[in-house]
Design a protein around this motif. Sequence first.
Motif, PDB file in Angstrom:
ATOM      1  N   PRO A  65       7.036 -11.042  10.258  1.00  0.00           N
ATOM      2  CA  PRO A  65       6.751 -10.031   9.231  1.00  0.00           C
ATOM      3  C   PRO A  65       8.040  -8.958   9.065  1.00  0.00           C
ATOM      4  CG  PRO A  65       5.406  -9.448  10.903  1.00  0.00           C
ATOM      5  CD  PRO A  65       6.254 -10.748  11.249  1.00  0.00           C
ATOM      6  N   TYR A 108       1.494  -8.551  13.617  1.00  0.00           N
ATOM      7  CA  TYR A 108       0.948  -9.997  13.002  1.00  0.00           C
ATOM      8  C   TYR A 108       0.598 -11.055  13.947  1.00  0.00           C
ATOM      9  CZ  TYR A 108       1.930 -14.549  11.105  1.00  0.00           C
ATOM     10  OH  TYR A 108       1.816 -16.115  10.695  1.00  0.00           O
ATOM     11  N   PHE A 131      -4.363  -7.209   6.007  1.00  0.00           N
ATOM     12  CA  PHE A 131      -4.670  -8.369   5.244  1.00  0.00           C
ATOM     13  C   PHE A 131      -4.637  -9.633   6.176  1.00  0.00           C
ATOM     14  CE2 PHE A 131      -0.033  -7.211   5.150  1.00  0.00           C
ATOM     15  CZ  PHE A 131       0.443  -8.474   5.060  1.00  0.00           C
ATOM     16  N   THR A 171      -0.992  -2.796  10.065  1.00  0.00           N
ATOM     17  CA  THR A 171       0.244  -1.821  10.287  1.00  0.00           C
ATOM     18  C   THR A 171      -0.386  -0.469  10.919  1.00  0.00           C
ATOM     19  OG1 THR A 171       1.661  -2.971   8.515  1.00  0.00           O
ATOM     20  CG2 THR A 171       2.522  -0.662   9.385  1.00  0.00           C
ATOM     21  N   ASP A 229      10.154   6.176   2.329  1.00  0.00           N
ATOM     22  CA  ASP A 229       9.723   7.488   1.941  1.00  0.00           C
ATOM     23  C   ASP A 229      10.954   8.419   1.588  1.00  0.00           C
ATOM     24  OD1 ASP A 229      11.166   8.577   4.281  1.00  0.00           O
ATOM     25  OD2 ASP A 229       9.004   8.341   5.504  1.00  0.00           O
ATOM     26  N   ARG A 259       1.464 -14.494   3.681  1.00  0.00           N
ATOM     27  CA  ARG A 259       0.485 -14.410   4.884  1.00  0.00           C
ATOM     28  C   ARG A 259       0.139 -15.927   5.022  1.00  0.00           C
ATOM     29  NH1 ARG A 259      -4.420 -11.536   1.823  1.00  0.00           N
ATOM     30  NH2 ARG A 259      -2.528 -10.605   0.811  1.00  0.00           N
ATOM     31  N   ASP A 301      -3.793   2.440   9.824  1.00  0.00           N
ATOM     32  CA  ASP A 301      -4.155   2.753   8.555  1.00  0.00           C
ATOM     33  C   ASP A 301      -4.980   1.308   8.166  1.00  0.00           C
ATOM     34  OD1 ASP A 301      -3.946   2.471   5.860  1.00  0.00           O
ATOM     35  OD2 ASP A 301      -2.514   3.911   5.796  1.00  0.00           O
ATOM     36  N   TYR A 324       4.128  10.852   6.924  1.00  0.00           N
ATOM     37  CA  TYR A 324       5.599  11.425   6.764  1.00  0.00           C
ATOM     38  C   TYR A 324       5.396  12.859   5.928  1.00  0.00           C
ATOM     39  CZ  TYR A 324      10.047  12.418   4.473  1.00  0.00           C
ATOM     40  OH  TYR A 324      11.328  12.862   4.147  1.00  0.00           O
ATOM     41  N   ARG A 337      -0.051   5.859   6.312  1.00  0.00           N
ATOM     42  CA  ARG A 337       0.735   5.871   5.255  1.00  0.00           C
ATOM     43  C   ARG A 337       1.109   7.532   4.845  1.00  0.00           C
ATOM     44  NH1 ARG A 337      -3.108   3.264   0.721  1.00  0.00           N
ATOM     45  NH2 ARG A 337      -3.955   2.184   2.630  1.00  0.00           N
ATOM     46  N   ARG A 338       0.476   8.318   5.291  1.00  0.00           N
ATOM     47  CA  ARG A 338       0.566   9.551   4.885  1.00  0.00           C
ATOM     48  C   ARG A 338       1.123  10.606   5.913  1.00  0.00           C
ATOM     49  NH1 ARG A 338      -3.441  14.127   4.683  1.00  0.00           N
ATOM     50  NH2 ARG A 338      -5.248  13.233   5.334  1.00  0.00           N
ATOM     51  N   PHE A 370       1.539   3.241  12.421  1.00  0.00           N
ATOM     52  CA  PHE A 370       2.592   4.210  12.125  1.00  0.00           C
ATOM     53  C   PHE A 370       2.983   5.011  13.144  1.00  0.00           C
ATOM     54  CE2 PHE A 370       1.235   2.548   8.135  1.00  0.00           C
ATOM     55  CZ  PHE A 370       2.324   2.439   7.304  1.00  0.00           C
ATOM     56  N   VAL A 412       9.278   8.313  10.328  1.00  0.00           N
ATOM     57  CA  VAL A 412       8.331   7.201  10.227  1.00  0.00           C
ATOM     58  C   VAL A 412       8.659   5.826  10.553  1.00  0.00           C
ATOM     59  CG1 VAL A 412       6.308   6.612   9.201  1.00  0.00           C
ATOM     60  CG2 VAL A 412       6.965   8.804   9.004  1.00  0.00           C
ATOM     61  N   TYR A 472       9.260   0.028   4.368  1.00  0.00           N
ATOM     62  CA  TYR A 472       8.739   1.164   4.265  1.00  0.00           C
ATOM     63  C   TYR A 472       9.509   2.275   3.840  1.00  0.00           C
ATOM     64  CZ  TYR A 472       7.198   5.801   5.830  1.00  0.00           C
ATOM     65  OH  TYR A 472       6.707   7.190   5.729  1.00  0.00           O
ATOM     66  N   ILE A 520       4.091  -3.052  12.515  1.00  0.00           N
ATOM     67  CA  ILE A 520       3.231  -4.212  12.038  1.00  0.00           C
ATOM     68  C   ILE A 520       2.884  -5.054  13.278  1.00  0.00           C
ATOM     69  CG2 ILE A 520       5.002  -5.526  11.266  1.00  0.00           C
ATOM     70  CD1 ILE A 520       3.357  -6.240   8.775  1.00  0.00           C
ATOM     71  N   CYS A 532      -2.622  -9.451   9.844  1.00  0.00           N
ATOM     72  CA  CYS A 532      -1.601  -8.343   9.720  1.00  0.00           C
ATOM     73  C   CYS A 532      -2.257  -6.886   9.692  1.00  0.00           C
ATOM     74  CB  CYS A 532      -0.945  -8.426   8.386  1.00  0.00           C
ATOM     75  SG  CYS A 532       0.363  -9.639   8.454  1.00  0.00           S
ATOM     76  N   SER A 565      -4.139  -1.107   5.558  1.00  0.00           N
ATOM     77  CA  SER A 565      -2.844  -2.210   5.632  1.00  0.00           C
ATOM     78  C   SER A 565      -3.349  -3.415   6.222  1.00  0.00           C
ATOM     79  CB  SER A 565      -2.093  -1.364   6.735  1.00  0.00           C
ATOM     80  OG  SER A 565      -2.467  -1.623   7.900  1.00  0.00           O
ATOM     81  N   TYR A 596       1.357   5.955  -0.784  1.00  0.00           N
ATOM     82  CA  TYR A 596       0.525   7.243  -0.713  1.00  0.00           C
ATOM     83  C   TYR A 596       1.305   8.093  -1.840  1.00  0.00           C
ATOM     84  CZ  TYR A 596      -1.017  11.792   0.441  1.00  0.00           C
ATOM     85  OH  TYR A 596      -1.493  13.169   0.233  1.00  0.00           O
ATOM     86  N   THR A 641      -4.273 -16.121   9.821  1.00  0.00           N
ATOM     87  CA  THR A 641      -3.245 -15.140  10.184  1.00  0.00           C
ATOM     88  C   THR A 641      -3.841 -13.892   9.802  1.00  0.00           C
ATOM     89  OG1 THR A 641      -2.072 -14.853   8.065  1.00  0.00           O
ATOM     90  CG2 THR A 641      -1.360 -16.719   9.510  1.00  0.00           C
ATOM     91  N   THR A 668       4.972   7.834  -0.252  1.00  0.00           N
ATOM     92  CA  THR A 668       5.384   6.519   0.680  1.00  0.00           C
ATOM     93  C   THR A 668       4.974   5.350   0.164  1.00  0.00           C
ATOM     94  OG1 THR A 668       3.541   6.527   2.350  1.00  0.00           O
ATOM     95  CG2 THR A 668       5.120   8.008   2.672  1.00  0.00           C
ATOM     96  N   PRO A 704       6.966   2.130  10.895  1.00  0.00           N
ATOM     97  CA  PRO A 704       6.037   1.351  10.661  1.00  0.00           C
ATOM     98  C   PRO A 704       5.799   0.237  11.960  1.00  0.00           C
ATOM     99  CG  PRO A 704       7.316   0.617   9.040  1.00  0.00           C
ATOM    100  CD  PRO A 704       8.021   1.967   9.775  1.00  0.00           C
ATOM    101  N   PHE A 724       0.812  -1.325   0.066  1.00  0.00           N
ATOM    102  CA  PHE A 724       0.111   0.026   0.199  1.00  0.00           C
ATOM    103  C   PHE A 724       0.821   1.120   0.001  1.00  0.00           C
ATOM    104  CE2 PHE A 724       0.752  -1.156   4.434  1.00  0.00           C
ATOM    105  CZ  PHE A 724       0.667  -0.007   5.225  1.00  0.00           C
ATOM    106  N   LEU A 754      -6.967   5.755   6.384  1.00  0.00           N
ATOM    107  CA  LEU A 754      -5.765   5.493   5.721  1.00  0.00           C
ATOM    108  C   LEU A 754      -4.568   6.678   5.887  1.00  0.00           C
ATOM    109  CD1 LEU A 754      -7.360   4.751   2.044  1.00  0.00           C
ATOM    110  CD2 LEU A 754      -6.985   3.085   3.998  1.00  0.00           C
TER     111      LEU A 754
END
Lengths: 247, 247
Positions: free
Chosen positions: A175, B179, B127, B238, A181, A157, B122, B160, B157-158, B240, B173, A179, B177, B236, B125, A129, B234, A234, B175, A127, B154
Amino acid sequence: MTLNEILYGDTIFKEGSLVLEAGCGVGAQTKAIAKNSPGARIISVDISLKSLSAARKKAADETNFPAEYLNCDIFSLPFLKNSFDYIFVCFVLEHLKNPRDALLELLKFLKPGGEIIVIEGDHGSAFFYPDSSDAKRNIECLVSLQAKAGGDALIGRRLYPLLKDADFSDVCVFPRIIYADSSNPALVRGFTKKTFTAMVEGVGFDVISSGIMTEKEWENGIRALYRTCEEDGTFCYTFFKATGKKI
Amino acid sequence: MTLNEILYGDTIFKEGSLVLEAGCGVGAQTKAIAKNSPGARIISVDISLKSLSAARKKAADETNFPAEYLNCDIFSLPFLKNSFDYIFVCFVLEHLKNPRDALLELLKFLKPGGEIIVIEGDHGSAFFYPDSSDAKRNIECLVSLQAKAGGDALIGRRLYPLLKDADFSDVCVFPRIIYADSSNPALVRGFTKKTFTAMVEGVGFDVISSGIMTEKEWENGIRALYRTCEEDGTFCYTFFKATGKKI
């Protein structure tokens, strides 16, 4: 951190151990994994002679290249059962119709107490931006093409159930999120642009000629992926590293 | 690691520092951040009296609760400019029509050299395995509803470009995650089931009554999310964390 450090930095084979790299392809990972484990003996195999000759060519340019390349199918390995301390499988299962069978086969060649390390991506984890439905459609096409060819571009996954189902014990999945940017231009260029977007671009001809998307739609998506490499963009992608033991 | 450790474990405020928690809501994070920084003074503010009274009620049950709660709007803070060493903003910007304006406003209250810490999720992110187009559609509805209310689900992801655009320097930034698979049942229950799926379920009435999805479609998606909590599933997601400095 570089992509290699994120993916392989903590894969360390003990001094004196025997390692099978199953499905080494053109040897893209071999040197990276060997670097961390100078005391291990690594045997890297692949079914494709063409890939192996590219791997060997690269190896020939180096003195003391740390691995031996052998041409063989992971479904008919010429080794003794119970002989490897580690088996390393990277970006291989995603291409197979029968990843569980491949894992069951590899399990036979691990010593009791030995460890498998599997690394795979998951294209559904991407994903970015600015967000873009065009780019998302391009990626979905990539996933569909791989599914048509019998593979699974969303395999990351499901490494956990896959390894459990192939009789590995102590299965752990980690995982590894990438990431990028513009504070890290090397990663934007090296991963977002030259790895991920380049890979998506690589199937453009197949997608357009199969009629799933028009050339214009496809190119909108590619443009949107390049757009994420700009100053305010990003990009996120998750790889999965799984480990399992043979009891 | 627990969710709190993943999200807040490395947020440490220096001994003697003054911290503003901007938009503390019901105080869900206050204790977690205070725990790591017993020598800091934390002032937590929220625009909603209802949320604050829930936060205060929880705080009253503890001796020596480590923060003070104040009712105020982050767009009209009753503090001196340049007075805080840190500003902590968690799950707030996603709800705002004008997150950049909020950040520009908060910047005024940081001391020169002070640091902002922003944590956001986000929803794009997420899944999971087994994959499910129904569940993905449910999540998209959640994102649409938040967009209709002026927010951005969302936003992770933005962060930054958002912090850069609000004149923060040294923007970084990270991330985070999450899991979850059945090797960690506490995380499956605590995050996949009781946090994420519960949050999606919470908007079911709005989605169905607005006619975007039928009750049956919606419930298929919810069932698919619960399905990812089973033995072979499973999940996942994310978050930030972003940091930025005031020059």
